[in-house]
Design an enzyme around this catalytic site. Structure first.
Site, short mmCIF file in Angstrom:
data_model
loop_
_atom_site.label_atom_id
_atom_site.label_comp_id
_atom_site.label_asym_id
_atom_site.label_seq_id
_atom_site.Cartn_x
_atom_site.Cartn_y
_atom_site.Cartn_z
N THR A 83 -1.32 12.07 -20.87
CA THR A 83 -2.42 13.05 -21.25
C THR A 83 -3.74 12.93 -20.40
O THR A 83 -4.80 13.54 -20.41
CB THR A 83 -2.53 12.98 -22.93
OG1 THR A 83 -1.42 13.76 -23.23
CG2 THR A 83 -3.70 13.48 -23.23
N ASN A 104 2.11 18.84 -21.50
CA ASN A 104 3.89 18.57 -21.64
C ASN A 104 4.18 19.15 -21.13
O ASN A 104 6.30 19.37 -21.27
CB ASN A 104 4.62 18.26 -23.42
CG ASN A 104 3.98 17.92 -24.01
OD1 ASN A 104 3.44 16.36 -23.98
ND2 ASN A 104 3.47 17.70 -25.87
N SER A 107 11.78 -17.45 13.02
CA SER A 107 11.91 -18.81 12.40
C SER A 107 10.13 -19.15 12.92
O SER A 107 9.90 -19.09 14.05
CB SER A 107 12.40 -20.00 12.99
OG SER A 107 12.62 -20.31 12.17
N LYS A 127 15.24 -18.43 17.56
CA LYS A 127 15.52 -18.01 16.38
C LYS A 127 15.36 -16.64 16.59
O LYS A 127 14.27 -15.76 16.26
CB LYS A 127 15.43 -18.94 15.34
CG LYS A 127 16.59 -18.65 14.24
CD LYS A 127 16.64 -19.73 13.53
CE LYS A 127 17.77 -19.12 12.39
NZ LYS A 127 17.86 -17.93 11.48
#
Length: 470
Positions: free
Chosen positions: A99, A140, A316, A322
């Site tokens: 609402t 609604n 990393s 890495k």
């Protein structure tokens, strides 16, 4: 700051003089400081489209003065152009079945329409949020209709991205068609296959997800607009009842249709659950694929290393050099998020009581978020991962030739028991399956060349038997 006084059935509040929202929107903002997330922009636009359709239909039915209808329509057009969105102040999750969201739209449109007509904001004696903007409507029937339109809007880019991903997998399946590798079941050596077959399988499951998601759109086309409070169409003129949905369809371009049973369409939200289920299934499939990609690309020295995933960023802050599979990782996280949202959507749909479900706001918050997150995940998976994958053909061949999995192909020719003996001996001695079979003179070299041809082993069995017989 200057203020104007506005009243509702609860009482009177001061509203900033220049604000387009009104007292009911302001109460909604105060009552629901829940997520800090406002209404979705597409949802706001669809609320405006519904209000425009209603104004057009009410004016055509002779219930709304033309000048008021034109002012409302202009205000709605400005909203769909992206204006006035900052005046929608209520939280995405709210009590009251939406609402507050509906009244936020009504008040913003009414106050902008008042400006267009030459009146001050808040002077609702000339044009009222409820009496004119919300004429022949209810929260609604407005809110679920806006929700369905928003789902349709958001699914379009998701389907587009999934089609791009499907094509990327198909392209890789062709590129890797001649790359032989060992297939695995339960992470153990199984039988040979082509790397391209793996990627073709990814394309196939993605295609099913596209079809599943597209099929879920069908229920989004059926709306309860015109049913007002509970589906009985109270306070709705007959002309409006029959024309509001066709008018909305014309405005949106979607083939929306009015539900045959407006009571059912007002109280039951299973259509949203169906969409969410399709999204969850898609997320599950995407995560499975990404798990495969992370395993196939694991290494670079101690993992499978059969494919190379594109390096996208440092992996990393402490281990130099890495690189991690960050794209598959994020897709899997999105899959978890979508699965969790699906549970919320499912329980919220179940929680409806009698003629209305009051929990649409949390359904929309999660459903819209799931669609958006999946769209982003699929896009980055395609662009930042799949299209850049390369095959480590040498590594694939090394693992294939070192595996005893190819012994499975001997079953039809030397039997399961003897094949198992060869496999165990190969594992124990380190001698290849081919060499052991030849040493024990179980089969000839010519027979072995055909039977243990890895490429032929990746084809249907009848093709292999025909090759042996010839």
């Amino acid at each position: 700051m200057n203020y104007r006084m506005e009243s509702d059935s609860i009482g009177t509040l001061e509203i900033p003089e220049d604000a387009y929202y009104g007292v009911q929107s302001y109460r909604g903002m105060l009552n629901f400081p829940i997520t800090g997330t406002k209404l979705h922009p597409d949802f706001i636009n669809n609320l405006a489209k519904i209000k425009k359709a209603a104004a057009l239909t009410n004016e055509a039915a002779g219930k709304l003065e033309r000048r008021k209808a034109e002012a409302i329509i202009q205000a709605c057009d400005e909203i769909t152009e992206g204006k006035l969105h900052d005046a929608f102040i209520v939280d995405a999750i709210q009590g009251g079945a939406g609402t507050s969201a509906n009244m936020n739209a009504n008040e913003v449109i009414a106050n902008r329409a008042l400006e267009i007509l030459g009146y001050k904001k808040g002077d609702y004696s000339h044009l009222h949020p409820n009496d004119h903007v919300n004429m022949a409507q209810s929260t609604n029937d407005v809110i679920p209709t806006a929700g369905k339109l928003t789902v349709l809007d958001l699914l379009e880019p998701l389907e587009k991205e999934l089609k791009r991903l499907e094509k990327a997998f198909l392209d890789k399946s062709k590129e890797f068609d001649s790359v032989l590798k060992m297939g695995r079941t339960q992470l153990e050596d199984a039988v040979p296959m082509r790397l391209g077959q793996s990627f073709h399988a990814y394309a196939s499951v993605t295609h099913r997800d596209i079809e599943r998601i597209h099929a879920s759109r069908k229920e989004m086309y059926v709306v309860n607009l015109g049913g007002t409070a509970i589906g009985s169409a109270i306070n709705v003129p007959e002309q409006y009842l029959h024309q509001i949905v066709p008018t909305l369809s014309e405005l949106t371009g979607y083939p929306v249709e009015q539900a045959e049973d407006l009571f059912d369409a007002t109280e039951n939200l299973d259509g949203f659950v169906n969409v969410s289920n399709a999204l969850k299934t898609c997320g599950v499939n995407l995560s499975k694929i990404c798990n495969d990609l992370r395993l196939l690309g694991s290494g670079p020295k101690t993992g499978f290393g059969e494919i190379n995933l594109p390096a996208k960023q440092n992996g990393s802050s402490i281990m130099p050099g890495k690189v991690n599979p960050v794209i598959p990782e994020v897709v899997t996280q999105v899959a978890y998020q979508v699965a969790g949202a699906n549970t919320t959507i499912t329980m919220a749909a179940e929680a409806g009581q009698m003629e209305l479900n009051a929990f649409e706001p949390v359904i929309f918050y999660n459903l819209f978020g799931s669609i958006a997150a999946l769209t982003g995940a699929v896009q980055t998976l395609t662009d930042n991962c799949v299209t850049g994958i390369t095959a480590n053909e040498k590594r694939c061949r090394e693992l294939l030739e070192a595996s005893v999995g190819i012994v499975t192909a001997l079953n039809p020719y030397i039997g399961y028991k003897k094949s198992a003996e060869i496999a165990k001996k190969s594992l124990k001695t380190g001698i290849s399956v081919r060499e052991l079979v030849l040493q024990e003179k179980i089969l000839s070299k010519e027979e072995m060349d055909v039977i243990l041809n890895p490429y032929k082993m990746t084809s249907p069995a009848n093709e292999l038997k025909e090759a042996v017989n010839s």
